[in-house]
Design a protein around this motif. Structure first.
Motif, PDB file in Angstrom:
ATOM      1  N   HIS A  18      13.310  90.030  28.293  1.00 30.19           N
ATOM      2  CA  HIS A  18      12.314  89.185  28.699  1.00 30.19           C
ATOM      3  C   HIS A  18      12.901  87.863  29.462  1.00 30.19           C
ATOM      4  O   HIS A  18      12.621  87.610  30.497  1.00 30.19           O
ATOM      5  CB  HIS A  18      11.418  88.890  27.575  1.00 30.19           C
ATOM      6  CG  HIS A  18      10.411  87.766  27.972  1.00 30.19           C
ATOM      7  ND1 HIS A  18       9.284  88.010  28.513  1.00 30.19           N
ATOM      8  CD2 HIS A  18      10.442  86.401  27.662  1.00 30.19           C
ATOM      9  CE1 HIS A  18       8.559  86.921  28.953  1.00 30.19           C
ATOM     10  NE2 HIS A  18       9.232  85.901  28.278  1.00 30.19           N
ATOM     11  N   PRO A  19      13.939  87.284  28.864  1.00 30.57           N
ATOM     12  CA  PRO A  19      14.428  85.883  29.352  1.00 30.57           C
ATOM     13  C   PRO A  19      14.969  86.473  30.744  1.00 30.57           C
ATOM     14  O   PRO A  19      14.962  85.361  31.471  1.00 30.57           O
ATOM     15  CB  PRO A  19      15.213  85.408  28.598  1.00 30.57           C
ATOM     16  CG  PRO A  19      15.070  86.090  27.236  1.00 30.57           C
ATOM     17  CD  PRO A  19      14.441  87.344  27.546  1.00 30.57           C
ATOM     18  N   TYR A  23      10.466  87.211  32.336  1.00 24.66           N
ATOM     19  CA  TYR A  23      10.230  85.560  32.302  1.00 24.66           C
ATOM     20  C   TYR A  23      10.152  85.369  33.895  1.00 24.66           C
ATOM     21  O   TYR A  23       9.111  84.757  34.446  1.00 24.66           O
ATOM     22  CB  TYR A  23      11.097  84.862  31.563  1.00 24.66           C
ATOM     23  CG  TYR A  23      10.978  83.487  31.709  1.00 24.66           C
ATOM     24  CD1 TYR A  23       9.860  82.752  31.598  1.00 24.66           C
ATOM     25  CD2 TYR A  23      12.169  82.757  32.304  1.00 24.66           C
ATOM     26  CE1 TYR A  23       9.802  81.397  31.714  1.00 24.66           C
ATOM     27  CE2 TYR A  23      12.055  81.354  32.299  1.00 24.66           C
ATOM     28  CZ  TYR A  23      10.950  80.752  32.087  1.00 24.66           C
ATOM     29  OH  TYR A  23      10.792  79.345  32.145  1.00 24.66           O
ATOM     30  N   GLU A 190      11.812  78.296  38.135  1.00 26.75           N
ATOM     31  CA  GLU A 190      11.514  77.441  37.046  1.00 26.75           C
ATOM     32  C   GLU A 190      11.215  76.032  37.517  1.00 26.75           C
ATOM     33  O   GLU A 190      10.177  75.425  37.367  1.00 26.75           O
ATOM     34  CB  GLU A 190      12.555  77.515  35.938  1.00 26.75           C
ATOM     35  CG  GLU A 190      12.124  77.080  34.505  1.00 26.75           C
ATOM     36  CD  GLU A 190      13.223  77.306  33.589  1.00 26.75           C
ATOM     37  OE1 GLU A 190      13.098  78.213  32.791  1.00 26.75           O
ATOM     38  OE2 GLU A 190      14.394  76.881  33.847  1.00 26.75           O
ATOM     39  N   TYR A 285       5.985  77.911  26.895  1.00 27.79           N
ATOM     40  CA  TYR A 285       6.302  79.206  27.162  1.00 27.79           C
ATOM     41  C   TYR A 285       7.509  79.366  27.854  1.00 27.79           C
ATOM     42  O   TYR A 285       8.324  80.414  27.506  1.00 27.79           O
ATOM     43  CB  TYR A 285       5.074  79.679  28.268  1.00 27.79           C
ATOM     44  CG  TYR A 285       5.491  80.930  28.854  1.00 27.79           C
ATOM     45  CD1 TYR A 285       5.652  82.270  28.243  1.00 27.79           C
ATOM     46  CD2 TYR A 285       6.003  81.342  30.184  1.00 27.79           C
ATOM     47  CE1 TYR A 285       5.775  83.684  28.577  1.00 27.79           C
ATOM     48  CE2 TYR A 285       6.342  82.610  30.822  1.00 27.79           C
ATOM     49  CZ  TYR A 285       6.216  83.664  29.906  1.00 27.79           C
ATOM     50  OH  TYR A 285       6.602  84.759  30.449  1.00 27.79           O
ATOM     51  N   GLY A 286       8.004  78.564  28.850  1.00 32.60           N
ATOM     52  CA  GLY A 286       9.333  78.559  29.346  1.00 32.60           C
ATOM     53  C   GLY A 286      10.355  78.407  28.418  1.00 32.60           C
ATOM     54  O   GLY A 286      11.593  78.914  28.443  1.00 32.60           O
ATOM     55  N   SER A 289      10.755  81.323  26.013  1.00 28.72           N
ATOM     56  CA  SER A 289      11.195  82.607  27.082  1.00 28.72           C
ATOM     57  C   SER A 289      12.739  82.327  27.335  1.00 28.72           C
ATOM     58  O   SER A 289      13.437  83.232  27.204  1.00 28.72           O
ATOM     59  CB  SER A 289      10.393  82.703  28.054  1.00 28.72           C
ATOM     60  OG  SER A 289       8.981  83.072  27.716  1.00 28.72           O
ATOM     61  N   HIS A 290      13.049  81.191  27.975  1.00 22.36           N
ATOM     62  CA  HIS A 290      14.318  80.931  28.682  1.00 22.36           C
ATOM     63  C   HIS A 290      15.136  80.216  27.749  1.00 22.36           C
ATOM     64  O   HIS A 290      16.449  80.549  27.727  1.00 22.36           O
ATOM     65  CB  HIS A 290      14.259  79.939  29.756  1.00 22.36           C
ATOM     66  CG  HIS A 290      15.525  79.981  30.596  1.00 22.36           C
ATOM     67  ND1 HIS A 290      15.397  79.231  31.770  1.00 22.36           N
ATOM     68  CD2 HIS A 290      16.156  80.774  30.812  1.00 22.36           C
ATOM     69  CE1 HIS A 290      16.575  79.531  32.521  1.00 22.36           C
ATOM     70  NE2 HIS A 290      17.157  80.489  31.869  1.00 22.36           N
TER      71      HIS A 290
END
Length: 381
Positions: A18-19, A23, A190, A285-286, A289-290
């Protein structure tokens, strides 16, 4: 049970990638947040304090200081502050050659980069603070594009774009450079949507009034940039502010480096979670995720393999699975020993993941901090 294991393995694999894959795709669904009109003619130049910590950097510190002094002179409104963190290789003597141009603090015992940076900030009075590492290089014009986004009052922190300059030196260096190119691609998306979730310490700047001195045992770059987010200000990148750094050229060096970085990152996340959990949902969320999921990647992959094992046995048989796994391990080991590029890159990636896992365990179970460390020797060449 086989179907249950297959579903769990698939879910863990999705979380692991996901990352890096999902993402950045989902970020394209968020509205773009353009910056306010910038001072593109270069006249927007608030006062700037350049802060740098140095350990045993005698091989490169003179060239680094010459570039830094030149950049400060081109910018025109900057002071340079350097902390020598107990070096024993002649770094202090070289730094003293620039005594007429820099504010130098010398410590004869190691107290760590963050401790030193806090001292430098306290001795300066500028509007903006710029932090940079002792092993990076850049053009003399690097500061103006780094500062330009601060013309937008919502911007609290700006990161330069880091490029690894030695991708051709070894498979380990190539792997590290490829990973970082992917990271910079994600950051580019981002930056214009949810905002950067943390910055790299190679070079970044922030507003002085947003600076919150990190505890000496925590790494300053991630802490400071996440604190800017926690104060509801934007963190963005400056794609035209380029800095260059060497990647580690040996797989074992990369393992040690990833272990330290992961441990330092998890320490910061654990400390700042009470503030970060209150971020606006796009930034949260960022962040999850990241940052959070990224450091869980080796555990997620290991879990996916564990749950995939009974599925593979059901489909192929236990003997075939053992032979296949053994063959892969032997092929990678032989390829690495014979310096076959693809095998070496795979082994480097596996060791990097192992380093991340060890660093997370160091933080959660071992209570380590890595407040002081010795950079990889190949990075200093």
């Amino acid at each position: 049970m086989t179907w249950v294991c297959a579903i769990i393995a698939a879910l863990l694999l999705v979380l692991a990638v996901h990352p890096f894959l999902i993402y950045p795709l989902t970020l394209r669904l968020f509205p773009r947040r353009p910056l306010a009109p910038l001072s593109r003619d270069g006249t927007y130049r608030p006062t700037l304090a350049i802060c740098m910590s140095a350990y045993n950097e005698a091989r490169s510190i003179r060239r680094r200081m010459e570039r830094l002094v030149e950049a400060a002179e081109v910018y025109g409104n900057a002071t340079i502050h350097v902390y020598a963190d107990g070096p024993q290789d002649g770094t202090i003597e070289i730094l003293r050659e620039f005594a007429d141009r820099i504010d130098l603090i010398v410590s004869y015992e190691r107290k760590g980069k963050t401790f030193g940076m806090n001292q430098l900030v306290a001795r300066s009075t500028s509007d903006l603070l710029m932090f940079t590492d002792a092993n990076v290089l850049h053009d003399p014009q690097v500061i103006a594009p780094l500062v330009a986004p601060f013309a937008d009052p919502d911007v609290g922190c700006v990161s330069a774009r880091l490029i690894y300059s030695n991708a051709d030196d070894s498979p380990a260096a190539a792997t590290g450079a490829a990973y970082w190119r992917a990271e910079e691609s994600i950051k580019a998306i981002e930056s214009g949507t949810v905002g950067l979730i943390g910055v790299d310490g190679a070079m970044f700047a922030l507003r002085r009034d947003l600076h919150r001195a990190p505890p000496p045992h925590l790494i300053d770059d991630l802490y400071l940039s996440l604190m800017v987010l926690a104060q509801n200000k934007r963190v963005v990148n400056a794609p035209d502010a380029l800095v260059y750094e060497r990647s580690a050229t040996a797989a074992d060096e990369e393992l040690v480096r990833k272990r330290r970085i992961a441990c330092q990152a998890i320490n910061v996340h654990r400390t700042l979670w009470p503030q970060l959990r209150r971020l606006p949902w796009p930034a949260l969320y960022g962040y999850i995720s990241h940052r959070m999921l990224k450091w869980m990647t080796p555990f997620l992959l290991a879990g996916a393999m564990l749950f995939a094992l009974p599925v593979a046995i059901a489909l192929l048989g236990a003997e075939a699975v053992v032979l296949l796994a053994g063959g892969v391990v032997l092929a990678l080991a032989a390829g690495h020993a014979l310096h076959i590029g693809p095998a070496q890159r795979i082994v480097t990636a596996i060791l990097s993941l192992a380093g991340v896992a060890m660093g997370v365990i160091d933080s959660v179970a071992g209570g380590k901090t890595y407040a002081v460390w010795a950079p990889a020797e190949s990075v200093r060449d």
